[in-house]
Design an enzyme around this catalytic site. Structure first.
Site, PDB file in Angstrom:
ATOM      1  N   ASP A  79       5.565  -3.934  -4.560  1.00 20.99           N
ATOM      2  CA  ASP A  79       5.675  -4.091  -3.010  1.00 20.99           C
ATOM      3  C   ASP A  79       6.318  -2.605  -2.612  1.00 20.99           C
ATOM      4  OD1 ASP A  79       4.768  -6.419  -2.978  1.00 20.99           O
ATOM      5  OD2 ASP A  79       6.686  -7.387  -3.258  1.00 20.99           O
ATOM      6  N   GLU A  80       5.994  -1.578  -3.259  1.00 19.77           N
ATOM      7  CA  GLU A  80       6.597  -0.077  -2.938  1.00 19.77           C
ATOM      8  C   GLU A  80       6.081   0.287  -1.549  1.00 19.77           C
ATOM      9  OE1 GLU A  80       5.405  -0.905  -5.836  1.00 19.77           O
ATOM     10  OE2 GLU A  80       6.542  -0.714  -7.240  1.00 19.77           O
ATOM     11  N   LYS A 113       2.264   0.389  -1.771  1.00 18.24           N
ATOM     12  CA  LYS A 113       0.910   1.374  -2.291  1.00 18.24           C
ATOM     13  C   LYS A 113      -0.202   1.106  -1.216  1.00 18.24           C
ATOM     14  CE  LYS A 113       1.269  -1.683  -5.465  1.00 18.24           C
ATOM     15  NZ  LYS A 113       2.662  -2.125  -5.261  1.00 18.24           N
ATOM     16  N   GLY A 114      -0.504  -0.049  -0.556  1.00 14.73           N
ATOM     17  CA  GLY A 114      -1.313  -0.128   0.280  1.00 14.73           C
ATOM     18  C   GLY A 114      -1.577   0.699   1.446  1.00 14.73           C
ATOM     19  N   GLY A 132      -0.329  -7.853  -2.768  1.00 14.76           N
ATOM     20  CA  GLY A 132      -0.571  -8.008  -1.351  1.00 14.76           C
ATOM     21  C   GLY A 132      -0.245  -6.836  -0.856  1.00 14.76           C
ATOM     22  N   HIS A 133      -1.136  -5.955  -0.612  1.00 12.57           N
ATOM     23  CA  HIS A 133      -1.113  -4.779   0.039  1.00 12.57           C
ATOM     24  C   HIS A 133      -1.375  -4.619   1.500  1.00 12.57           C
ATOM     25  CE1 HIS A 133      -2.222  -3.141  -4.110  1.00 12.57           C
ATOM     26  NE2 HIS A 133      -0.900  -3.979  -4.329  1.00 12.57           N
ATOM     27  N   THR A 134      -0.148  -4.018   2.295  1.00 13.12           N
ATOM     28  CA  THR A 134       0.023  -4.169   3.640  1.00 13.12           C
ATOM     29  C   THR A 134      -0.407  -2.750   4.380  1.00 13.12           C
ATOM     30  OG1 THR A 134       1.788  -5.575   3.267  1.00 13.12           O
ATOM     31  CG2 THR A 134       1.243  -4.988   5.552  1.00 13.12           C
ATOM     32  N   GLN A 151       1.047  -3.978  -8.357  1.00 14.64           N
ATOM     33  CA  GLN A 151       2.395  -4.518  -8.914  1.00 14.64           C
ATOM     34  C   GLN A 151       3.082  -3.214  -9.065  1.00 14.64           C
ATOM     35  OE1 GLN A 151      -0.557  -6.256 -10.668  1.00 14.64           O
ATOM     36  NE2 GLN A 151      -0.257  -7.542  -8.914  1.00 14.64           N
ATOM     37  N   THR A 184       2.187 -11.882  -0.222  1.00 12.21           N
ATOM     38  CA  THR A 184       1.274 -12.927  -1.013  1.00 12.21           C
ATOM     39  C   THR A 184       1.807 -14.481  -0.723  1.00 12.21           C
ATOM     40  OG1 THR A 184       0.248 -11.277  -2.426  1.00 12.21           O
ATOM     41  CG2 THR A 184       0.107 -13.650  -3.211  1.00 12.21           C
ATOM     42  N   SER A 237       8.238   8.173   3.772  1.00 14.86           N
ATOM     43  CA  SER A 237       7.777   7.237   4.658  1.00 14.86           C
ATOM     44  C   SER A 237       8.747   6.741   5.528  1.00 14.86           C
ATOM     45  CB  SER A 237       6.846   6.277   3.918  1.00 14.86           C
ATOM     46  OG  SER A 237       6.527   5.130   4.875  1.00 14.86           O
ATOM     47  N   GLY A 263       8.238   4.227   8.296  1.00 12.21           N
ATOM     48  CA  GLY A 263       7.826   3.070   9.027  1.00 12.21           C
ATOM     49  C   GLY A 263       6.529   2.456   8.320  1.00 12.21           C
TER      50      GLY A 263
HETATM   51  P1  GDP Z   1       2.257  -2.686  -1.637  1.00 11.03           P
HETATM   52  O1  GDP Z   1       2.121  -4.252  -2.567  1.00 11.03           O
HETATM   53  O2  GDP Z   1       3.101  -1.875  -2.634  1.00 11.03           O
HETATM   54  O3  GDP Z   1       1.199  -2.361  -0.781  1.00 11.03           O
HETATM   55  O4  GDP Z   1       3.709  -3.150  -0.553  1.00 11.03           O
HETATM   56  P2  GDP Z   1       3.717  -4.313   0.505  1.00 11.03           P
HETATM   57  O5  GDP Z   1       2.816  -4.317   1.444  1.00 11.03           O
HETATM   58  O6  GDP Z   1       3.602  -5.588  -0.393  1.00 11.03           O
HETATM   59  O7  GDP Z   1       5.218  -4.249   0.824  1.00 11.03           O
HETATM   60  C1  GDP Z   1       5.444  -3.274   1.615  1.00 11.03           C
HETATM   61  C2  GDP Z   1       5.996  -3.704   2.971  1.00 11.03           C
HETATM   62  O8  GDP Z   1       6.601  -2.615   3.638  1.00 11.03           O
HETATM   63  C3  GDP Z   1       4.945  -3.894   3.900  1.00 11.03           C
HETATM   64  O9  GDP Z   1       5.340  -4.758   4.961  1.00 11.03           O
HETATM   65  C4  GDP Z   1       4.792  -2.668   4.518  1.00 11.03           C
HETATM   66  O10 GDP Z   1       4.093  -2.773   6.011  1.00 11.03           O
HETATM   67  C5  GDP Z   1       6.156  -2.056   4.811  1.00 11.03           C
HETATM   68  N1  GDP Z   1       6.228  -0.587   4.779  1.00 11.03           N
HETATM   69  C6  GDP Z   1       5.656   0.319   3.953  1.00 11.03           C
HETATM   70  N2  GDP Z   1       6.043   1.415   4.006  1.00 11.03           N
HETATM   71  C7  GDP Z   1       7.153   1.228   5.191  1.00 11.03           C
HETATM   72  C8  GDP Z   1       8.066   2.391   5.676  1.00 11.03           C
HETATM   73  O11 GDP Z   1       8.044   3.472   5.353  1.00 11.03           O
HETATM   74  N3  GDP Z   1       9.059   1.529   6.260  1.00 11.03           N
HETATM   75  C9  GDP Z   1       8.916   0.485   6.536  1.00 11.03           C
HETATM   76  N4  GDP Z   1      10.081  -0.299   7.370  1.00 11.03           N
HETATM   77  N5  GDP Z   1       8.109  -0.582   6.264  1.00 11.03           N
HETATM   78  C10 GDP Z   1       7.139   0.000   5.363  1.00 11.03           C
HETATM   79  P1  IMO Z   2       2.049  -5.964  -5.391  1.00  6.98           P
HETATM   80  O1  IMO Z   2       0.841  -5.136  -5.700  1.00  6.98           O
HETATM   81  C1  IMO Z   2       5.474  -7.790  -6.518  1.00  6.98           C
HETATM   82  C2  IMO Z   2       5.294 -10.528  -9.724  1.00  6.98           C
HETATM   83  C3  IMO Z   2       5.905 -11.993  -9.438  1.00  6.98           C
HETATM   84  C4  IMO Z   2       6.304 -12.645 -10.826  1.00  6.98           C
HETATM   85  C5  IMO Z   2       5.532 -11.745 -11.840  1.00  6.98           C
HETATM   86  C6  IMO Z   2       4.401 -12.507 -12.346  1.00  6.98           C
HETATM   87  O2  IMO Z   2       1.751  -6.461  -3.856  1.00  6.98           O
HETATM   88  O3  IMO Z   2       2.939  -4.887  -5.555  1.00  6.98           O
HETATM   89  P2  IMO Z   2       1.995 -13.031 -11.588  1.00  6.98           P
HETATM   90  O4  IMO Z   2       1.263 -13.925 -10.548  1.00  6.98           O
HETATM   91  O5  IMO Z   2       1.367 -11.801 -11.830  1.00  6.98           O
HETATM   92  O6  IMO Z   2       1.689 -13.711 -13.168  1.00  6.98           O
HETATM   93  O7  IMO Z   2       3.527 -12.922 -11.430  1.00  6.98           O
HETATM   94  O8  IMO Z   2       5.163 -10.602 -11.026  1.00  6.98           O
HETATM   95  N1  IMO Z   2       4.506 -10.032  -8.878  1.00  6.98           N
HETATM   96  C7  IMO Z   2       4.761  -9.052  -8.015  1.00  6.98           C
HETATM   97  N2  IMO Z   2       5.557  -8.854  -7.353  1.00  6.98           N
HETATM   98  N3  IMO Z   2       4.275  -7.367  -5.960  1.00  6.98           N
HETATM   99  C8  IMO Z   2       3.310  -7.702  -6.492  1.00  6.98           C
HETATM  100  O9  IMO Z   2       2.187  -7.105  -6.305  1.00  6.98           O
HETATM  101  C9  IMO Z   2       3.301  -8.607  -7.550  1.00  6.98           C
HETATM  102  N4  IMO Z   2       2.210  -9.318  -8.554  1.00  6.98           N
HETATM  103  C10 IMO Z   2       3.323  -9.882  -9.266  1.00  6.98           C
HETATM  104  O10 IMO Z   2       6.653 -12.371  -8.280  1.00  6.98           O
HETATM  105  O11 IMO Z   2       7.635 -12.228 -10.722  1.00  6.98           O
HETATM  106 MG    MG Z   3       2.703  -6.314  -2.206  1.00  2.55          MG
END
Ligand code: GDP
Ligand code: IMO
Ligand code: MG
Length: 423
Positions: free
Chosen positions: A13-14, A16-17, A40-42, A224, A300, A412, A414
């Site tokens: 959830d860094e 990436k999306g 879950g890539h946002t 991940q 997710t 980044s 926002g």
């Molecule tokens: P991913 O799994 O690495 O693609 O990341 P996620 O989408 O799961 O989680 C990142 C969250 O942070 C999402 O809700 C994005 O819309 C949000 N986001 C991404 N970059 C920034 C940023 O620079 N600032 C803020 N406030 N939100 C961000």
């Molecule tokens: P993105 O791509 C954050 C975590 C789960 C759990 C562990 C194992 O959005 O960054 P799994 O379902 O893979 O067997 O779960 O890994 N996990 C994530 N945490 N972002 C994800 O993906 C994750 N995918 C799995 O919460 O701790």
């Molecule tokens: Mg994610």
């Protein structure tokens, strides 16, 4: 041409999306190489938010090919839902989406096995997303899996039935309370498989080799994060694939010598969702503020993400394992308003000061050692230029670059595509 990689350096959830979407205009092909719908890539642009689980984050760009690689595990039901959402956005995915024949399928019974395994573990549960990821990769390495290419064979349903029956007896073996209606789940599954079969299946490693010969540019999108890697993460609280750079080689069939830039992406603080150790986790108002301002809820599962300070011990480790060449720092805007900030630079581990990520990251034996930084009050979300960033944010960035010895090329500020500052 080389294949560039974009990888999460923390527990997922860094952002990436968002960044893959931003970078897609520089690439011909965006390829996912591991994970599945646990991701879950946002993406946010034009006032709309989109969440992708299995489909690569370049899908909103008309000219890019989006490839789901052999290392990915696909749940046809979730995949179909993603396609349905894209159709409502008028995305012409039939033209741009291709799927590796060697990718494995998540069956409904894999999801049941995931749930049964977690239920049987009680308090020791992994906190899995319950998408069937672990059981599907187990069948892959156990040489029992069903692959996308099997769907082109006449007898694939026989193979399906035999495996699903075996899974049902395994579910019973767990002896936990699990209510399900397999018939319903299968109806939905077979319908979704028919939709999947209408897409283009390819021998993706050959496709990518030819693309490289044709001077096409390729970006591999990780899912991940490095600390969830099956080998290098905080085992057993990890996912079941190699989320690190090596996973891009096995998950796409590209050689290490074909890799160009390795973009390592991290949040300006740290989050984790699910169970497992997290040395810099905060249980106070600061952590609560990060969660609230950063809207730290899983894309997710909707679960709250645990929050804490940036951990340079873990980040350095992730940079090394991946061979990161450029860093991208996300969500700097979330830290606006903190009077002071902390960065963990070493661990006190069983009485000793260490700077490497140890075998056991058991929190009871680790005390993080912090360096303090002055915070900044300015709202960053409207800033679009490096020169406007506050002095104390620049000091924070300089410190990280010196410690990690890798340039931070993106800050980044926002969630929107536009809220991205290149340095
Ligand atoms: P991913 O799994 O690495 O693609 O990341 P996620 O989408 O799961 O989680 C990142 C969250 O942070 C999402 O809700 C994005 O819309 C949000 N986001 C991404 N970059 C920034 C940023 O620079 N600032 C803020 N406030 N939100 C961000
Ligand atoms: P993105 O791509 C954050 C975590 C789960 C759990 C562990 C194992 O959005 O960054 P799994 O379902 O893979 O067997 O779960 O890994 N996990 C994530 N945490 N972002 C994800 O993906 C994750 N995918 C799995 O919460 O701790
Ligand atoms: Mg994610």
């Amino acid at each position: 041409m080389a294949v560039d990689l974009l990888l999460g350096l923390q527990w997922g959830d860094e952002g990436k999306g968002k960044i893959v979407d931003v970078l897609t205009s520089n690439y011909n092909i965006i390829a996912r190489f591991q994970g599945g719908p646990n991701a879950g890539h946002t993406l946010v642009f034009n006032g709309m938010k989109h969440v992708l689980h299995t489909i690569p984050s370049g899908i909103f760009h008309e000219d890019a090919v989006n490839l789901v690689g052999n290392g990915v595990v696909i749940d046809p039901v979730i995949f179909k839902n993603e396609l349905d959402k894209l159709a409502t956005q008028n995305v012409d995915y039939r033209k741009s989406l291709v799927i590796s024949r060697k990718a494995h399928l998540i069956l409904p019974t894999h999801r049941l096995l995931d749930a049964a395994s977690e239920a049987s573990k009680g308090k020791a549960k992994i906190g899995s997303t319950l998408k069937g990821i672990g059981p599907t990769y187990m069948d892959k390495t156990g040489r029992n899996g069903i692959r996308v290419g099997d769907l082109e064979l006449d007898n694939w349903k026989d193979k399906y039935r035999a495996l699903a029956n075996k899974h049902e007896s395994m579910v019973n073996f767990y002896n936990v309370d699990l209510e399900y209606n397999l018939e319903e789940l299968e109806t939905e599954f077979f319908e979704a498989v028919d939709v999947l079969k209408s897409l283009k299946f390819i021998d993706s490693e050959e496709y990518l080799h030819q693309a490289l010969r044709d001077q096409k540019s390729i970006l591999a999108e990780g899912a991940q994060g490095s600390l969830l890697d099956i080998d290098f993460g905080t085992y057993p609280f990890v996912t079941s694939s190699n989320t690190t750079a090596a996973g891009a080689c096995t998950g796409l069939g590209i050689a290490p010598t074909s890799i160009g830039e390795v973009f390592g992406i991290f949040k300006a603080y740290t989050t984790r969702v699910g169970s497992g150790p997290f040395p810099t986790e905060l249980f106070d108002e600061d952590g609560e503020t990060m969660g609230r301002v950063g809207q730290e809820f899983g894309a997710t599962t909707g679960r709250s993400r645990r929050c804490g300070w940036l951990d340079l011990v873990a980040l350095r480790y992730a940079c090394q394992v991946n061979g990161v060449t450029q860093l991208m720092m996300m969500k700097a805007d979330v830290l606006s308003g903190f009077k002071s900030l902390k960065v963990c630079t070493a661990y006190k581990y069983k009485g000793e000061i260490i700077q490497h990520f140890p075998y056991n990251v058991e929190v009871e034996n680790i005390t993080p050692i912090y360096t303090d930084f002055e915070g900044w009050a300015e709202d960053l979300t409207e800033m679009d230029n490096e020169s406007t960033l506050p002095k104390s944010l620049n000091a924070y960035i300089d410190f990280l670059e010196k410690e990690l010895e890798i340039p931070i090329k993106v800050v980044s500020v926002g969630p929107d595509r536009k809220q991205t500052i290149f340095r």
